[in-house]
Design a protein around this motif. Structure first.
Motif, PDB file in Angstrom:
ATOM      1  N   ALA A  29       0.851  -1.196   0.000  1.00  0.00           N
ATOM      2  CA  ALA A  29       0.000   0.000   0.000  1.00  0.00           C
ATOM      3  C   ALA A  29       0.884   1.241   0.000  1.00  0.00           C
ATOM      4  O   ALA A  29       1.886   1.302   0.728  1.00  0.00           O
ATOM      5  CB  ALA A  29      -0.902   0.003   1.228  1.00  0.00           C
ATOM      6  N   PRO A  30       0.594   2.234  -0.823  1.00  0.00           N
ATOM      7  CA  PRO A  30       1.425   3.451  -0.878  1.00  0.00           C
ATOM      8  C   PRO A  30       1.521   4.133   0.481  1.00  0.00           C
ATOM      9  O   PRO A  30       0.561   4.141   1.269  1.00  0.00           O
ATOM     10  CB  PRO A  30       0.684   4.339  -1.889  1.00  0.00           C
ATOM     11  N   LEU A  31       2.697   4.687   0.760  1.00  0.00           N
ATOM     12  CA  LEU A  31       2.901   5.406   2.022  1.00  0.00           C
ATOM     13  C   LEU A  31       2.254   6.779   2.018  1.00  0.00           C
ATOM     14  O   LEU A  31       2.140   7.420   3.059  1.00  0.00           O
ATOM     15  CB  LEU A  31       4.406   5.567   2.291  1.00  0.00           C
ATOM     16  N   MET A  32       1.852   7.236   0.837  1.00  0.00           N
ATOM     17  CA  MET A  32       1.199   8.539   0.701  1.00  0.00           C
ATOM     18  C   MET A  32       2.089   9.664   1.243  1.00  0.00           C
ATOM     19  O   MET A  32       1.707  10.425   2.129  1.00  0.00           O
ATOM     20  CB  MET A  32      -0.163   8.544   1.395  1.00  0.00           C
ATOM     21  N   LEU A  33       3.301   9.713   0.713  1.00  0.00           N
ATOM     22  CA  LEU A  33       4.239  10.763   1.130  1.00  0.00           C
ATOM     23  C   LEU A  33       3.871  12.120   0.555  1.00  0.00           C
ATOM     24  O   LEU A  33       4.430  13.140   0.958  1.00  0.00           O
ATOM     25  CB  LEU A  33       5.661  10.384   0.689  1.00  0.00           C
ATOM     26  N   GLY A  34       2.952  12.132  -0.404  1.00  0.00           N
ATOM     27  CA  GLY A  34       2.538  13.398  -0.999  1.00  0.00           C
ATOM     28  C   GLY A  34       3.583  13.934  -1.951  1.00  0.00           C
ATOM     29  O   GLY A  34       4.443  13.216  -2.456  1.00  0.00           O
ATOM     30  N   ASN A  59       8.701  10.770  10.502  1.00  0.00           N
ATOM     31  CA  ASN A  59       7.275  10.769  10.123  1.00  0.00           C
ATOM     32  C   ASN A  59       7.027  10.202   8.721  1.00  0.00           C
ATOM     33  O   ASN A  59       6.058  10.568   8.060  1.00  0.00           O
ATOM     34  CB  ASN A  59       6.683  12.183  10.217  1.00  0.00           C
ATOM     35  N   ILE A  60       7.915   9.337   8.284  1.00  0.00           N
ATOM     36  CA  ILE A  60       7.710   8.637   7.012  1.00  0.00           C
ATOM     37  C   ILE A  60       6.792   7.438   7.261  1.00  0.00           C
ATOM     38  O   ILE A  60       5.959   7.089   6.424  1.00  0.00           O
ATOM     39  CB  ILE A  60       9.050   8.206   6.408  1.00  0.00           C
ATOM     40  N   LEU A  93       5.397   5.807  -2.801  1.00  0.00           N
ATOM     41  CA  LEU A  93       6.310   4.704  -2.525  1.00  0.00           C
ATOM     42  C   LEU A  93       5.645   3.718  -1.557  1.00  0.00           C
ATOM     43  O   LEU A  93       5.030   4.122  -0.568  1.00  0.00           O
ATOM     44  CB  LEU A  93       7.597   5.256  -1.918  1.00  0.00           C
ATOM     45  N   THR A  94       5.782   2.422  -1.817  1.00  0.00           N
ATOM     46  CA  THR A  94       5.259   1.406  -0.905  1.00  0.00           C
ATOM     47  C   THR A  94       6.384   0.931   0.010  1.00  0.00           C
ATOM     48  O   THR A  94       7.567   1.056  -0.336  1.00  0.00           O
ATOM     49  CB  THR A  94       4.692   0.195  -1.666  1.00  0.00           C
TER      50      THR A  94
END
Length: 340
Positions: A29-34, A59-60, A93-94
């Motif tokens: 699942a994507p980490l949704m780092l934006g 906070n990653i 990124l996953t």
């Protein structure tokens, strides 16, 4: 008794399956780092627990995710394969992609650009100012650096090839010098092997010196063989090169209008006073200038003067040259080869 054992086994299978399912969902699942780019610096010797803690600290990953990441790395037996370095993390990124990135050592790439016509001092200053370059040259002399490069030259000027070089974080400055030096050696050797048959220079180093002067004199690529032809003919006739950029180099590359006093200055780089080539290059020449130095124009011009638009007027005799100086320089000192 059997039904009870079966129930326990089923419960274990369900629990394990659920754990694997949850772990697989997390890993892919994507980490949704934006849109924000994160920098992750892993030091040598850092354990996988330390990496997981660092990901949480920056906070990653959340606290739960950091534990899941630690488990995922161990499941894949990659806990001893993570490589040190600085990584750029961006996009969707996953955790699985992150793990693979750390395993293969896909570290951040930085760049430094050497521009044709800059000097070694300019290059050295860029190396000093770059935050991703580890400094080792500060207390070394020119001779010591030449020894480290295994360079058979008397000076550092001109022996590094202008280009953009990419490197990982904390690359040593001497490593980049070696890369730029070896690149120049390769280009110079290839160009020398294909040189014109009749030249007024005799060694690859002389070609480098002449190329550096051509680099500073000629803005237009099409004119560089013409400028080279002028210099080759002057060398063959034992005429002084009278090239303004060599005078400026002898003055420390100061930005100024050259005076008559400058032209009489006793300096080995003053080609108005000293015959032949100066003792070293005066800049870092590009391949175009090197090719021009080794393939001069076969014309008759012995002089040239800047026209003020980046181009030059070429003359075969002094009378024609003096008229061109009057026309294009308006009583000002000519830029380029002057009258002898």
């Amino acid at each position: 008794m059997l039904p009870k054992i079966t129930a326990i086994c089923l419960a274990i299978i369900v629990s394990v399956s659920l754990a694997i399912y949850i772990e697989l969902r997390f890993a892919h699942a994507p980490l949704m780092l934006g849109n924000t780019e994160h920098t992750l610096s892993i030091k040598r010797g850092m354990s996988v627990k330390g990496v997981a803690a660092l990901l949480k600290e920056q906070n990653i990953l959340s606290e739960i995710q950091s534990k899941q990441f630690l488990l995922w790395v161990k499941i894949n037996k990659a806990d001893k394969k993570l490589k040190a370095g600085t990584y750029l993390l961006s996009g969707k990124l996953t955790p699985d992609q992150l793990m693979n990135k750390l395993v293969i050592g896909d570290v951040a790439q930085y760049a430094i650009t050497i521009i044709e016509g800059q000097t070694f001092a300019d290059f050295l200053e860029k190396l000093k100012q770059h935050p991703a370059i580890f400094q080792t040259l500060e207390k070394l002399s020119e001779k010591e650096i030449l020894t480290l490069l295994d360079a058979p030259y008397p000076y550092l000027e001109g022996i590094f090839f202008p280009d953009t070089y990419y490197f990982p974080d904390q690359t040593q400055d001497i490593t980049l010098l070696k890369l730029a030096y070896q690149t120049m050696q390769r280009h110079l050797t290839m160009a020398w092997e294909k040189r014109a048959e009749i030249l007024a220079i005799h060694t690859p180093y002389e070609a480098l010196i002449l190329a550096s002067i051509i680099e500073k004199e000629g803005q237009l690529s099409v004119e560089r063989p013409l400028i080279s032809g002028v210099f080759h003919r002057r060398l063959a006739k034992n005429m002084r090169l009278q090239a303004d950029p060599t005078v400026l180099y002898g003055l420390g590359n100061k930005t100024k209008n050259i005076t008559k006093a400058d032209l009489k200055m006793d300096n080995p780089f003053n080609t108005y006073v000293y015959p032949n080539l100066p003792p070293s290059p005066i800049a870092l020449p590009g391949l175009d200038a090197i090719e021009a130095a080794l393939h001069p124009d076969n014309g008759e011009a012995l002089y040239f003067v800047a026209k003020g638009d980046g181009s030059h007027y070429f003359s075969a005799n002094l009378n024609e040259h003096n008229k061109a100086v009057q026309k294009y320089q308006l009583q000002q000192p000519a830029q380029g080869v002057l009258s002898e």
